[in-house]
Scaffold this motif. Sequence first.
Motif, mmCIF file in Angstrom:
data_model
loop_
_atom_site.group_PDB
_atom_site.id
_atom_site.type_symbol
_atom_site.label_atom_id
_atom_site.label_comp_id
_atom_site.label_asym_id
_atom_site.label_seq_id
_atom_site.Cartn_x
_atom_site.Cartn_y
_atom_site.Cartn_z
ATOM 1 N N ALA A 190 0.846 -1.197 0.000
ATOM 2 C CA ALA A 190 0.000 0.000 0.000
ATOM 3 C C ALA A 190 0.882 1.248 0.000
ATOM 4 O O ALA A 190 1.887 1.312 0.707
ATOM 5 N N GLY A 223 -6.403 -6.778 -3.968
ATOM 6 C CA GLY A 223 -6.031 -5.448 -3.516
ATOM 7 C C GLY A 223 -6.819 -4.363 -4.216
ATOM 8 O O GLY A 223 -7.857 -4.606 -4.831
ATOM 9 N N ALA A 246 -0.922 1.605 -5.297
ATOM 10 C CA ALA A 246 -1.720 0.691 -4.482
ATOM 11 C C ALA A 246 -2.236 1.440 -3.260
ATOM 12 O O ALA A 246 -1.479 2.137 -2.589
ATOM 13 N N ILE A 247 -3.520 1.312 -2.993
ATOM 14 C CA ILE A 247 -4.069 1.897 -1.757
ATOM 15 C C ILE A 247 -4.287 0.804 -0.706
ATOM 16 O O ILE A 247 -4.581 1.107 0.447
ATOM 17 N N ARG A 248 -4.124 -0.440 -1.127
ATOM 18 C CA ARG A 248 -4.077 -1.603 -0.229
ATOM 19 C C ARG A 248 -2.950 -2.482 -0.741
ATOM 20 O O ARG A 248 -2.578 -2.405 -1.910
ATOM 21 N N ASP A 249 -2.416 -3.333 0.125
ATOM 22 C CA ASP A 249 -1.447 -4.306 -0.374
ATOM 23 C C ASP A 249 -2.126 -5.048 -1.517
ATOM 24 O O ASP A 249 -3.282 -5.472 -1.396
ATOM 25 N N SER A 250 -1.430 -5.177 -2.648
ATOM 26 C CA SER A 250 -2.046 -5.723 -3.854
ATOM 27 C C SER A 250 -1.142 -6.748 -4.516
ATOM 28 O O SER A 250 0.077 -6.698 -4.392
#
Length: 149
Positions: free
Chosen positions: A19, A39, A81-85
């Motif tokens: 992220a 993600g 990435a805004i989340r782990d992806s």
Amino acid sequence: MSSFVRQIDFALDWVEVEAGRAIYRQGDKSDCTYIVLSGRLRSVVRKGNGKKRLAGECGRGDLVGMVETLTHQARATTVHAIRDSELAKLPARALTAIKRRYPQVVTRLIHLLGEKILGSLQQGPVRGVAVGLQHPYSSSSTDINVLSP
């Protein structure tokens, strides 16, 4: 498994992105398309005055950067990435091989892109940074989620 499917499998790179990290930046050379496996990603456009504008978001199943890769254009947005992806990275040459061997795939993608572009003209920004298509005569981008109808 066919030899063609094996070749595509070998061509894919699996990418894990934490992220906050950028997948690519606006202006970068577009040499691949990403497939979001898990993600969430966000696309941002930097304007000439330095201000940033949210262009869209995408998640599992979305294609990212495809139109730029197909048209050999520089990246129109910065995607991070805004989340782990987890992503699959499809190199441009593998996409070209798919186009040559299975032209019906490209026909379907063009159809889906057209629907999304026409829909976004009526509704404003759509979910999915997928291809980051930017009209050459406009300062705004139209974001398209290729895999969702």
